[in-house]
Design a protein around this motif. Structure first.
Motif, PDB file in Angstrom:
ATOM      1  N   THR A 199       0.859  -1.124   0.149  1.00  0.00           N
ATOM      2  CA  THR A 199      -0.141   0.108  -0.085  1.00  0.00           C
ATOM      3  C   THR A 199       1.033   1.130   0.065  1.00  0.00           C
ATOM      4  N   ALA A 200       0.295   2.371  -0.626  1.00  0.00           N
ATOM      5  CA  ALA A 200       0.930   3.580  -0.210  1.00  0.00           C
ATOM      6  C   ALA A 200       1.074   4.096   1.157  1.00  0.00           C
ATOM      7  N   LEU A 201       2.422   4.631   1.142  1.00  0.00           N
ATOM      8  CA  LEU A 201       2.665   5.112   2.737  1.00  0.00           C
ATOM      9  C   LEU A 201       3.110   6.545   2.583  1.00  0.00           C
ATOM     10  N   PRO A 202       2.470   7.322   3.569  1.00  0.00           N
ATOM     11  CA  PRO A 202       2.814   8.971   3.583  1.00  0.00           C
ATOM     12  C   PRO A 202       4.448   9.007   3.873  1.00  0.00           C
ATOM     13  N   VAL A 203       4.944   9.915   3.256  1.00  0.00           N
ATOM     14  CA  VAL A 203       6.365  10.396   3.578  1.00  0.00           C
ATOM     15  C   VAL A 203       6.506  11.023   5.182  1.00  0.00           C
ATOM     16  N   GLU A 204       5.586  11.777   5.459  1.00  0.00           N
ATOM     17  CA  GLU A 204       5.351  12.158   6.595  1.00  0.00           C
ATOM     18  C   GLU A 204       4.786  11.440   7.926  1.00  0.00           C
TER      19      GLU A 204
END
Length: 387
Positions: free
Chosen positions: A59-64
Motif C-alpha cells: 500500500t502507499a505510505l505517507p512520507v510524513e
C-alpha cells in the motif's frame, strides 16, 4: 548471489514493471517474506508500490510520519519490530537522487551482515529502476498521482535528476506545481573541477512558455558543451531567444563553481539574487542583475558582467525563482526573501539534509498559498565542501 543473478538478468531483457515479480521470487533467497519497491510521487508526498506489484500487503505510505518516510527523508534504513520479525525499509538511492524505498518483511531480526546484504540489493534495485525507466512507463505511472499537463511533460523530460553530489559538493532542486509547471527550469553538469549550475524563469505559462524554456535549456547546454565562457553563454542564449521568440525574455542565473577551490562565478540576467548562507547566518546578496533578461540584451551596448565570490567550506547558495518569494497567503502577505532565508537557516541548523530541506521548502510554499500556487516555484540549493 542467486538473488543478485536474477536481478542482474533484468539489465538486458527486462522492464521496470518486471522488477516486482523478480523481487517477489527472490525474497525467500534473502530470508525475507516479501520485498516491495515503493517510489516517491512527483509531489514527494507519499511512497507508492511500483506498477506491476501484486502483493495484497503493498500500500502507499505517507512520507510524513512513517518509518518508510523516514528512510526516504533521512536516506537511512528504518526497522519496525513486530515481535521477533518485522519490516525493514532501505532507501533507494541512484547516486544522491532519492527514488523511494525498498521494503522487506523479515521473519527474524536481521543481523548486521544480513542488513549489509540487503543494502547491496537495494543499491542494485535503484540502479535497475534508473536504467529501465526509459523503456516503459511503469515508473511514470507509479509516480504520477494526477494527469500531467503537456507543458509540464515537456519540462520534466528536459531536466536532470533533482539531486547530484560529487566530492562533498551537492546541488539539489525542486519544482512546483509539478503537474503544471511550464516556465521554470534548472540544469547542472559536472565537468572535471567545474560544476555548472543554471536556473531559468521564462515569461508566460503553458505550451508557449515550455517551448521557450526548452530552447533556453538546450542553448545553454550547447554553449556549455562548446566550451563558451559565462558571458558568451548568456549572449548565445540571448541571441537565440531574440531570433526565435522576438519580444519574449527569460530571467536566469548562470553560474560555475570550482569544486576544488570554492571559486564561484555567476551572471544574473534580470534574476533575483541567490541567498548566500554561511555558518548559520545570511550574508549580503551578491550584486544583481549583471545583465538584462535573456532575449533583451540587445537593448544595451554592454556585455554581461561576471560576479565572483570565494566560498568557504560549508557555504550554501540557494537559487530561486520569484514564485518562491512572491507566494502569498490568504491575506496577501508575501512569503518573501527574509522568510525564505529563515526557513533555510532553521532547517540547516537542525541537520536536515539538503534534498529534504528543499522538499520541505516546497511543501511550505504550497501550504502558504493554501495548495494553489499562482506561479511556478523553483529553487536549487548548492552546498560546497572542500574536496
Amino acid at each position: 548471489m542467486e538473488a543478485v543473478r536474477r536481478l542482474m538478468d533484468l539489465r538486458h531483457r527486462g522492464r521496470a514493471e518486471d522488477l516486482p515479480a523478480v523481487l517477489a521470487a527472490a525474497a525467500p533467497l534473502l530470508d525475507a517474506e516479501t520485498a516491495t519497491v515503493l517510489l516517491v510521487d512527483y509531489g514527494q508526498v507519499a511512497l507508492h508500490p511500483l506498477r506491476g506489484t501484486t502483493l495484497d500487503t503493498a500500500t502507499a505510505l505517507p512520507v510524513e510520519g512513517t518509518p518508510a518516510g523516514r528512510a526516504f527523508t533521512t536516506a537511512e534504513q528504518q526497522w519496525l519490530d513486530e515481535g521477533g520479525g518485522g519490516v525493514l525499509w532501505l532507501p533507494l538511492l541512484h547516486g544522491a537522487e532519492r527514488l523511494g524505498v525498498l521494503e522487506f518483511r523479515i521473519k527474524a531480526h536481521p543481523s548486521d551482515a544480513h542488513r549489509l546484504d540487503l543494502e547491496v540489493i537495494a543499491a542494485l534495485v535503484a540502479e535497475l529502476i534508473a536504467s529501465r525507466r526509459f523503456y516503459g512507463d511503469a515508473v511514470e505511472h507509479t509516480r504520477r498521482r494526477m494527469p500531467m499537463q503537456l507543458a509540464a511533460e515537456i519540462i520534466w523530460n528536459q531536466l536532470p535528476p533533482l539531486t547530484f553530489a560529487v566530492d562533498g559538493t551537492m546541488v539539489t532542486a525542486v519544482l512546483e506545481p509539478c503537474y503544471e509547471v511550464g516556465g521554470d527550469a534548472f540544469d547542472y553538469a559536472a565537468n572535471e573541477d567545474v560544476l555548472h549550475v543554471a536556473l531559468f524563469d521564462t515569461v508566460g505559462h503553458g505550451i508557449s512558455a515550455s517551448a521557450l524554456t526548452t530552447l533556453t535549456l538546450n542553448t545553454y547546454r550547447n554553449a556549455r558543451r562548446s566550451g563558451l565562457a559565462l558571458a558568451d553563454t548568456c549572449r548565445s542564449i540571448d541571441k537565440w531567444i531574440r531570433a526565435q521568440y522576438p519580444g519574449a525574455f527569460v530571467t536566469g542565473l548562470v553560474a560555475e563553481l570550482d569544486i576544488a577551490t570554492g571559486a564561484y562565478r555567476r551572471i544574473s540576467a534580470g534574476h533575483p539574487p541567490e541567498l548566500f548562507l554561511r555558518a548559520g547566518r545570511a550574508l549580503p546578496s551578491l550584486p544583481t542583475p549583471n545583465a538584462l533578461p535573456l532575449g533583451l540584451g540587445h537593448m544595451i551596448d554592454r556585455p554581461p558582467r561576471v560576479v565572483e565570490q570565494q566560498l568557504e567550506p560549508g557555504d550554501t547558495l540557494v537559487l530561486y525563482t520569484d514564485g518562491i518569494t512572491e507566494a502569498r497567503d490568504a491575506s496577501g502577505e508575501l512569503f518573501g526573501a527574509e522568510r525564505l532565508s529563515e526557513f533555510l537557516l532553521d532547517s540547516l541548523a537542525g541537520g536536515i539534509p539538503a534534498p529534504e530541506t528543499m522538499r520541505r521548502l516546497i511543501q511550505a510554499i504550497v501550504s502558504y498559498e493554501d495548495g494553489e500556487l499562482r506561479d511556478d516555484a523553483t529553487a536549487a540549493m548548492l552546498q560546497w565542501r572542500r574536496r
